[in-house]
Write a protein that holds these residues in place. Structure first.
Motif, PDB file in Angstrom:
ATOM      1  N   GLU A   1      51.974  24.918 -60.751  1.00  0.00           N
ATOM      2  CA  GLU A   1      51.081  24.059 -61.516  1.00  0.00           C
ATOM      3  C   GLU A   1      50.804  24.674 -62.881  1.00  0.00           C
ATOM      4  OE1 GLU A   1      47.588  23.308 -59.341  1.00  0.00           O
ATOM      5  OE2 GLU A   1      48.606  22.536 -57.577  1.00  0.00           O
ATOM      6  N   PRO A   2      50.995  23.908 -63.963  1.00  0.00           N
ATOM      7  CA  PRO A   2      50.888  24.498 -65.290  1.00  0.00           C
ATOM      8  C   PRO A   2      49.488  24.909 -65.668  1.00  0.00           C
ATOM      9  CG  PRO A   2      51.222  22.111 -65.422  1.00  0.00           C
ATOM     10  CD  PRO A   2      51.402  22.481 -64.004  1.00  0.00           C
ATOM     11  N   PHE A   3      48.470  24.332 -65.051  1.00  0.00           N
ATOM     12  CA  PHE A   3      47.097  24.650 -65.445  1.00  0.00           C
ATOM     13  C   PHE A   3      46.390  25.542 -64.436  1.00  0.00           C
ATOM     14  CE2 PHE A   3      48.086  20.555 -67.439  1.00  0.00           C
ATOM     15  CZ  PHE A   3      47.926  20.912 -68.767  1.00  0.00           C
ATOM     16  N   ASN A   4      47.128  26.015 -63.419  1.00  0.00           N
ATOM     17  CA  ASN A   4      46.543  26.993 -62.515  1.00  0.00           C
ATOM     18  C   ASN A   4      46.437  28.326 -63.240  1.00  0.00           C
ATOM     19  OD1 ASN A   4      45.598  28.236 -60.259  1.00  0.00           O
ATOM     20  ND2 ASN A   4      47.603  28.490 -59.306  1.00  0.00           N
ATOM     21  N   ASN A   5      45.294  29.029 -63.057  1.00  0.00           N
ATOM     22  CA  ASN A   5      45.049  30.213 -63.891  1.00  0.00           C
ATOM     23  C   ASN A   5      45.983  31.360 -63.592  1.00  0.00           C
ATOM     24  OD1 ASN A   5      43.932  30.853 -61.413  1.00  0.00           O
ATOM     25  ND2 ASN A   5      42.261  32.042 -62.286  1.00  0.00           N
ATOM     26  N   SER A   6      46.624  31.412 -62.450  1.00  0.00           N
ATOM     27  CA  SER A   6      47.598  32.476 -62.180  1.00  0.00           C
ATOM     28  C   SER A   6      48.376  32.156 -60.931  1.00  0.00           C
ATOM     29  CB  SER A   6      46.900  33.829 -62.019  1.00  0.00           C
ATOM     30  OG  SER A   6      46.155  33.854 -60.829  1.00  0.00           O
ATOM     31  N   ILE A   7      49.450  32.914 -60.753  1.00  0.00           N
ATOM     32  CA  ILE A   7      50.232  32.797 -59.528  1.00  0.00           C
ATOM     33  C   ILE A   7      49.421  33.351 -58.368  1.00  0.00           C
ATOM     34  CG2 ILE A   7      52.311  33.624 -58.371  1.00  0.00           C
ATOM     35  CD1 ILE A   7      53.661  33.678 -61.076  1.00  0.00           C
ATOM     36  N   LYS A   8      49.433  32.636 -57.257  1.00  0.00           N
ATOM     37  CA  LYS A   8      48.688  33.073 -56.082  1.00  0.00           C
ATOM     38  C   LYS A   8      49.521  34.040 -55.254  1.00  0.00           C
ATOM     39  CE  LYS A   8      44.970  30.474 -56.612  1.00  0.00           C
ATOM     40  NZ  LYS A   8      43.608  31.018 -56.704  1.00  0.00           N
ATOM     41  N   GLU A   9      48.820  34.747 -54.380  1.00  0.00           N
ATOM     42  CA  GLU A   9      49.504  35.697 -53.502  1.00  0.00           C
ATOM     43  C   GLU A   9      50.348  34.952 -52.492  1.00  0.00           C
ATOM     44  OE1 GLU A   9      48.295  39.465 -50.645  1.00  0.00           O
ATOM     45  OE2 GLU A   9      46.838  37.902 -51.075  1.00  0.00           O
TER      46      GLU A   9
ATOM     47  N   LYS B   1      43.013  38.027 -53.716  1.00  0.00           N
ATOM     48  CA  LYS B   1      43.042  37.025 -52.638  1.00  0.00           C
ATOM     49  C   LYS B   1      42.233  35.788 -52.999  1.00  0.00           C
ATOM     50  CE  LYS B   1      42.656  36.741 -47.609  1.00  0.00           C
ATOM     51  NZ  LYS B   1      44.101  36.551 -47.429  1.00  0.00           N
ATOM     52  N   LEU B   2      41.118  35.964 -53.711  1.00  0.00           N
ATOM     53  CA  LEU B   2      40.225  34.842 -54.024  1.00  0.00           C
ATOM     54  C   LEU B   2      40.615  34.106 -55.300  1.00  0.00           C
ATOM     55  CD1 LEU B   2      36.769  36.490 -53.165  1.00  0.00           C
ATOM     56  CD2 LEU B   2      38.037  34.818 -51.798  1.00  0.00           C
ATOM     57  N   THR B   3      41.062  34.826 -56.320  1.00  0.00           N
ATOM     58  CA  THR B   3      41.244  34.207 -57.639  1.00  0.00           C
ATOM     59  C   THR B   3      42.657  34.287 -58.182  1.00  0.00           C
ATOM     60  OG1 THR B   3      40.689  36.249 -58.846  1.00  0.00           O
ATOM     61  CG2 THR B   3      38.859  34.825 -58.196  1.00  0.00           C
ATOM     62  N   GLY B   4      43.549  35.045 -57.563  1.00  0.00           N
ATOM     63  CA  GLY B   4      44.864  35.250 -58.152  1.00  0.00           C
ATOM     64  C   GLY B   4      44.900  36.539 -58.952  1.00  0.00           C
ATOM     65  N   TYR B   5      45.810  36.629 -59.897  1.00  0.00           N
ATOM     66  CA  TYR B   5      46.054  37.897 -60.588  1.00  0.00           C
ATOM     67  C   TYR B   5      45.434  37.990 -61.974  1.00  0.00           C
ATOM     68  CZ  TYR B   5      49.447  38.739 -56.894  1.00  0.00           C
ATOM     69  OH  TYR B   5      50.035  38.933 -55.663  1.00  0.00           O
ATOM     70  N   THR B   6      44.943  36.891 -62.525  1.00  0.00           N
ATOM     71  CA  THR B   6      44.424  36.938 -63.894  1.00  0.00           C
ATOM     72  C   THR B   6      43.143  37.752 -63.995  1.00  0.00           C
ATOM     73  OG1 THR B   6      45.418  34.809 -64.427  1.00  0.00           O
ATOM     74  CG2 THR B   6      43.634  35.564 -65.844  1.00  0.00           C
ATOM     75  N   TYR B   7      42.193  37.503 -63.108  1.00  0.00           N
ATOM     76  CA  TYR B   7      40.884  38.154 -63.217  1.00  0.00           C
ATOM     77  C   TYR B   7      40.929  39.665 -63.001  1.00  0.00           C
ATOM     78  CZ  TYR B   7      38.563  33.685 -63.748  1.00  0.00           C
ATOM     79  OH  TYR B   7      38.151  32.467 -64.245  1.00  0.00           O
ATOM     80  N   PRO B   8      41.774  40.195 -62.133  1.00  0.00           N
ATOM     81  CA  PRO B   8      41.892  41.665 -62.092  1.00  0.00           C
ATOM     82  C   PRO B   8      42.354  42.260 -63.419  1.00  0.00           C
ATOM     83  CG  PRO B   8      42.786  40.723 -60.086  1.00  0.00           C
ATOM     84  CD  PRO B   8      42.478  39.576 -60.990  1.00  0.00           C
ATOM     85  N   PHE B   9      43.322  41.621 -64.079  1.00  0.00           N
ATOM     86  CA  PHE B   9      43.763  42.102 -65.387  1.00  0.00           C
ATOM     87  C   PHE B   9      42.644  41.993 -66.415  1.00  0.00           C
ATOM     88  CE2 PHE B   9      47.840  41.693 -63.397  1.00  0.00           C
ATOM     89  CZ  PHE B   9      48.713  42.498 -64.107  1.00  0.00           C
ATOM     90  N   LEU B  10      41.910  40.893 -66.387  1.00  0.00           N
ATOM     91  CA  LEU B  10      40.822  40.683 -67.342  1.00  0.00           C
ATOM     92  C   LEU B  10      39.694  41.685 -67.124  1.00  0.00           C
ATOM     93  CD1 LEU B  10      39.783  38.851 -69.621  1.00  0.00           C
ATOM     94  CD2 LEU B  10      38.725  37.410 -67.857  1.00  0.00           C
TER      95      LEU B  10
END
Length: 502
Positions: free
Chosen positions: A63-71, A213-222
């Motif tokens: 999905e183009p507007f999903n904030n990151s790739i999920k696990e 697990k909850l948000t994907g990979y963007t928020y850990p990087f942020l």
């Protein structure tokens, strides 16, 4: 007064060691948390990214507007052959990134380490943390926008220009060892620095697993980027320069920094009371032990994510946190106890034995309990690291500590670069045959380091005995003294006869 002698500024050292130690520990706690948040997210992100783009049964676009790739779990739409293929690709991409980071980092760190002895520790530290904040922000955008991995690889170059994370370690350990007044405190001082970093790493491992697990990979990087900005502001505001700088500073010559970093191996006057050969032998022992240790983390994570273990991000985070806690927090307590009753070389031997056993058991691991057993066996495998660092630090003058730790961490960067090249390729090509083969190869290196240290210990012991025999005053000196007394009496008699004749 010699005109070539530099005029040294007077620095108020009142409570400076205590203040510097507390500040560096706080910075390092946050620094370790930030770095590990990116490291553990990065390996898992690459693995999930490659699964999404290489799964033969997955033709659904992201999905183009999903904030990151999920696990993605290792059993979803993958056969064992496909999983081995994805593991090989992930191992290769991990190697590419480390190749980019440490190729540039080796050159930059070789300049920044000795440069900190001339311009001060704080400016170099600010420069390094600033570039780290920039590269973390760029990689956060790459994950958020789901850019091709080639863009992510390009953004890794900025970390290399910062001198990689070893430059931070060089500067902080130089500050601590410059302020330390007693050589005996250096092993504990170095181990304390590592422990504070690992406490941050452990907290990050646990929190990052749940965050992925909850948000994907963007928020850990942020989050990692935000922590680096916090460290940067804290250093600028609170850290004071503790290096003795010349009042009349000459223009900084970058080429001289390359020469300074090699001065410990070329010039004997930079060493306290040690020979250059002995110094280089300890460097070789350190290199041999660190070579597999530096490349172990990413391969271990890929091993846990793949079949037959199939761990998720939360389990990987908890295990990594527990493993680091056992090695560095419990390990530092064991080290403190060992220092009271054992010599440095004995502690190092125990650490090498623990390391070899840990790699061998890990290579045979096919279920959870054998993984835990390997970590329990390897609880003291990090002890040779602070021990040998402290031995090397005692050999070098205080004004060359920056060059020393630049040499040490330059060596670690070489180990990480060479180790990732060797062991990632071994893991890629031997995984279909035997998944744990790479860990058996790793076990050979601390074994060789232990044998080399044993040889050095025996050689030094024999030379000490020879010196004792030569300098033994019990027999030889008595004979010489007796001869001197007889000659003195004979001379007195001759003088008396001469006087009498006159």
């Amino acid at each position: 007064m010699n005109e070539q002698q530099l005029l040294i500024t007077k620095i108020d050292n009142k409570s400076s060691w205590f203040d510097s130690r507390i500040k560096i520990c706080i910075y390092t706690l946050i620094w370790g948390c930030s770095l590990e948040m990116l490291n553990i997210s990065e390996t898992q992100y690459i693995y999930s990214y490659l699964k999404v783009h290489n799964s033969p049964t997955n033709h659904t676009p992201v999905e183009p507007f999903n904030n990151s790739i999920k696990e993605v779990s290792c059993g979803e739409n993958l056969t064992s052959v496909t999983d081995d293929y994805i593991q090989g690709l992930a191992s290769d991409w991990t190697w590419y990134m480390q190749l980019v980071i440490y190729s540039f980092g080796l050159l930059v760190m070789s300049v920044l380490g000795p440069l900190s002895d001339k311009v001060g520790r704080k400016p170099v530290l600010v420069f390094t943390v600033s570039l780290f904040a920039i590269t973390f922000a760029l990689r956060t955008y790459a994950v958020y926008a789901k850019l091709n991995l080639y863009w992510y690889l390009l953004f890794c170059v900025v970390e290399g220009l910062a001198g990689c994370h070893y430059t931070y370690d060089v500067i902080c350990l130089s500050i601590l060892n410059t302020c330390a007044k007693q050589d005996e405190s250096k092993p504990f001082n170095i181990a304390l620095f590592d422990t504070m970093m690992v406490i941050g790493v452990c907290a990050s491992d646990i929190g990052t697993g749940y965050l992925i697990k909850l948000t994907g990979y963007t928020y850990p990087f942020l989050t990692g980027t935000a922590l680096l900005v916090l460290i940067l502001i804290s250093i600028i505001i609170t850290l004071k320069e503790n290096t003795k700088l010349p009042i009349k500073q000459n223009p900084v010559n970058i080429s001289s920094s390359f020469i300074d970093i090699c001065s410990l191996c070329r010039k004997t006057n930079t060493l306290m009371n040690s020979t250059r050969q002995l110094f280089l032998m300890y460097i070789l022992v350190y290199f041999t032990n660190e070579f597999p240790y530096m490349a172990n983390g990413s391969i271990r994570t890929l091993y846990e994510l793949g079949a037959p273990l199939c761990w998720n991000s939360v389990k990987v985070g908890w295990y990594t946190a527990a493993a680091y806690f056992c090695e560095f927090v419990i390990g530092i307590l064991i080290l403190k106890t060992f220092l009271l009753c054992m010599k440095d070389h004995t502690i190092a031997f125990l650490g090498f034995t623990s390391s070899v056993s840990c790699y061998i058991v890990f290579g045979f691991s096919s279920n959870d309990w054998t993984i835990y057993l390997a970590s329990a066996i390897g609880v003291i495998r990090i002890l040779p690291i602070p021990i040998i660092k402290a031995i090397l630090s005692r050999m070098v003058h205080s004004d060359k500590q920056g060059a020393l730790f630049a040499n040490i961490y330059l060596l670690e960067a070489v180990c990480r670069l060479g180790g990732s090249t060797l062991f990632n390729n071994i893991y890629h090509h031997t995984r279909p045959i035997f998944k744990g083969m790479v860990f058996f190869v790793m076990a050979c290196f601390p074994l060789c380091a232990g044998i080399l240290l044993m040889y050095m210990t025996c050689k030094n012991t024999q030379s000490d005995k020879i010196e004792i025999k030569v300098e033994d005053p019990t027999v030889q000196n008595r004979k010489e003294n007796c001869g001197c007394e007889d000659n003195l009496k004979k001379a007195k008699k001759e003088d008396t006869i001469v006087i009498a004749e006159n």
